[in-house]
Design a protein around this motif. Structure first.
Motif, PDB file in Angstrom:
ATOM      1  N   HIS A 131       0.799  -1.227   0.005  1.00 43.68           N
ATOM      2  CA  HIS A 131      -0.191   0.131  -0.191  1.00 43.68           C
ATOM      3  C   HIS A 131       0.859   1.152  -0.079  1.00 43.68           C
ATOM      4  O   HIS A 131       0.989   1.918   1.016  1.00 43.68           O
ATOM      5  N   ASP A 221     -10.701   1.984 -12.085  1.00 44.46           N
ATOM      6  CA  ASP A 221     -10.244   1.899 -11.053  1.00 44.46           C
ATOM      7  C   ASP A 221      -9.875   0.283 -10.436  1.00 44.46           C
ATOM      8  O   ASP A 221     -10.367  -0.584 -11.222  1.00 44.46           O
ATOM      9  N   LYS A 223      -8.840  -2.698  -7.288  1.00 47.39           N
ATOM     10  CA  LYS A 223      -8.793  -3.070  -6.065  1.00 47.39           C
ATOM     11  C   LYS A 223      -7.260  -3.445  -5.696  1.00 47.39           C
ATOM     12  O   LYS A 223      -6.637  -4.046  -6.222  1.00 47.39           O
ATOM     13  N   THR A 225      -6.075  -3.002  -1.762  1.00 47.09           N
ATOM     14  CA  THR A 225      -6.000  -3.516  -0.311  1.00 47.09           C
ATOM     15  C   THR A 225      -6.872  -4.600  -0.131  1.00 47.09           C
ATOM     16  O   THR A 225      -6.637  -5.457   0.430  1.00 47.09           O
ATOM     17  N   ALA A 229     -12.823  -3.397  -0.155  1.00 46.15           N
ATOM     18  CA  ALA A 229     -12.691  -1.821  -0.223  1.00 46.15           C
ATOM     19  C   ALA A 229     -13.241  -1.060  -1.273  1.00 46.15           C
ATOM     20  O   ALA A 229     -13.519  -1.737  -2.228  1.00 46.15           O
ATOM     21  N   GLU A 232     -10.336   3.262  -4.712  1.00 48.58           N
ATOM     22  CA  GLU A 232      -8.789   3.639  -4.186  1.00 48.58           C
ATOM     23  C   GLU A 232      -8.177   4.570  -5.471  1.00 48.58           C
ATOM     24  O   GLU A 232      -8.002   3.962  -6.438  1.00 48.58           O
ATOM     25  N   GLU A 233      -7.960   5.980  -4.979  1.00 47.70           N
ATOM     26  CA  GLU A 233      -7.467   6.775  -6.111  1.00 47.70           C
ATOM     27  C   GLU A 233      -6.006   6.441  -6.416  1.00 47.70           C
ATOM     28  O   GLU A 233      -5.282   6.118  -5.355  1.00 47.70           O
TER      29      GLU A 233
END
Length: 425
Positions: A131, A221, A223, A225, A229, A232-233
């Protein structure tokens, strides 16, 4: 003589009465003991049924949650993709140019392998536990200190093709995005939607880390993490246009054949450039996706095992109680048969007893499951802990298992010969 006879008669009479009373007392004591044993067994069966239902509800909720989770769009195409991690270590990789040169040469060798359609390196791989984020600033709101973190992907050309990430607008990073070229960035659709609602983000300037980049493309986009979720940008840049070239990179290889079978050839191709870099985390992208939800998988397996054992114990308990009850009520069953009771009514009598215990245990189990399912809330996705379909399905399975367990003792009771039963009594 008469007195003697009368006295003997009285003694015989009294003796018979005492024997009769003693027999009645023993029979009543035996009946009380029998009822006590049946009550204890019944309570244990109710507890077993309640526990089985609680475990099976947890299993059902996790199973439905995993089904929903793996139906989620991950943002890329994981099928036929091989991944592995390469760590560039040693004095020959001391400079950024040496590290990038190794990446380019390794990609050239891997791309020559039969069955390979695309190959690329990335600084972090989706759903593998990394991450890596940095702050973002856009030129039109830089003075307002609107700082938001975004995932950083330092990727070589062909990463979009290798991962199957859809290009929404503009272009992908290519061979022209080198160190001395104008810095270019590709952003995720969620970031473009938030910062440029109703506007074209292409050509806008973005400060990412400590450098300014021009936005040249928008992609779907991904996934990163967890499957659970939200969007996430993310910002995608060329490794040569970042402040350093990462010494740990993940290779993504899209193939026309079995991706896992190609792993030895990919290793040899990389080591033909340099034998020193360790190669780890070899897996297909489908395995990476599956491992990302290992916690849910582990919890599901545990509940499946304990739920199955509890279901078997509950069925065995019901069978044992009813079988013992049939044996202890053999005279009653014989009398019912002698008085004209049909086999169907006897079967119904025994089954009714077993199903009463089952439904009582199920009712207690439902209440218990409502309470214990709160602990599963963090593992559930797209399914309420009070999901009606799961509860009804589990109750139906439990009732079906109980009905099967009831049938054998009930069938045996219906075959009792009243003459033999009364003679034995």
């Amino acid at each position: 003589v008469c007195l003697q006879v009368n006295t003997s008669g009285e003694e015989a009479k009294h003796g018979w009465s005492e024997a009769t009373y003693l027999h009645d007392d023993l029979r009543r004591t035996s009946q009380r003991a029998t009822h006590g044993r049946l009550a204890t067994r019944g309570a244990l069966v109710v507890a077993e049924v309640a526990l089985a239902l609680m475990l099976l509800v947890s299993t059902g909720l996790l199973l439905r949650s995993l089904d929903r989770l793996f139906a989620v769009t991950v943002g890329f195409a994981p099928a036929d993709v091989l991944t592995l991690q390469v760590r560039e270590s040693g004095p020959q990789f001391a400079s950024d140019s040496a590290r990038y040169r190794f990446l380019v040469q390794a990609l050239e060798k891997v791309g020559q392998l039969p069955g390979v359609t695309a190959a690329a390196f990335t600084s972090q791989l989706p759903l593998n536990g990394s991450h890596d984020v940095y702050g973002t600033h856009f030129e039109d709101d830089y003075d307002r200190e609107d700082d938001n973190s975004a995932l950083r992907y330092a990727v070589t050309p062909q990463y979009l093709t290798a991962m199957g990430i859809p290009l929404v607008r503009g272009r992908w990073l290519g061979a022209q995005d080198v160190a001395d070229a104008p810095r270019a960035a590709v952003i995720s659709q969620s970031l473009a939607r938030r910062k440029f609602p109703g506007r074209d983000p292409l050509g806008q300037r973005l400060k990412f880390g400590s450098d300014w980049y021009a936005i040249v493309g928008v992609v779907g986009d991904v996934k990163q993490t967890s499957l659970a979720a939200g969007p996430e940008e993310a910002v995608y840049i060329s490794p040569m246009q970042w402040r350093w070239v990462d010494n740990v990179a993940s290779l993504v290889v899209r193939t026309r054949t079995d991706a896992a079978a190609l792993a030895p050839a990919v290793r040899r191709a990389i080591w033909s450039v340099d034998r020193d870099p360790p190669i780890t985390r070899v897996a297909t992208m489908e395995e990476v996706v599956s491992r990302s939800e290992a916690d849910r998988h582990f919890a599901l397996v545990l509940f499946e095992v304990f739920g199955g054992v509890a279901l078997v114990l509950a069925a065995v308990g019901i069978y044992g109680v009813l079988s013992g009850g049939v044996t202890e009520r053999i005279r009653e069953i014989g009398v019912r048969s002698a008085l004209g009771a049909s086999r169907g009514s006897i079967v119904a009598l025994v089954v009714r007893q077993g199903m009463t215990l089952t439904l009582l245990g199920a009712g207690i189990g439902v209440v218990g499951a409502i309470g214990t399912s709160r602990g599963l809330a963090t593992l559930l996705y797209g399914v309420s802990r009070l999901d009606l379909v799961t509860y009804l399905g589990v109750v139906a399975v439990l009732v079906a298992a109980a009905a099967i367990a009831c049938w054998v003792p009930a069938w045996r009771a219906s075959r009792v010969d009243p003459v033999i039963a009364l003679r034995a009594e």
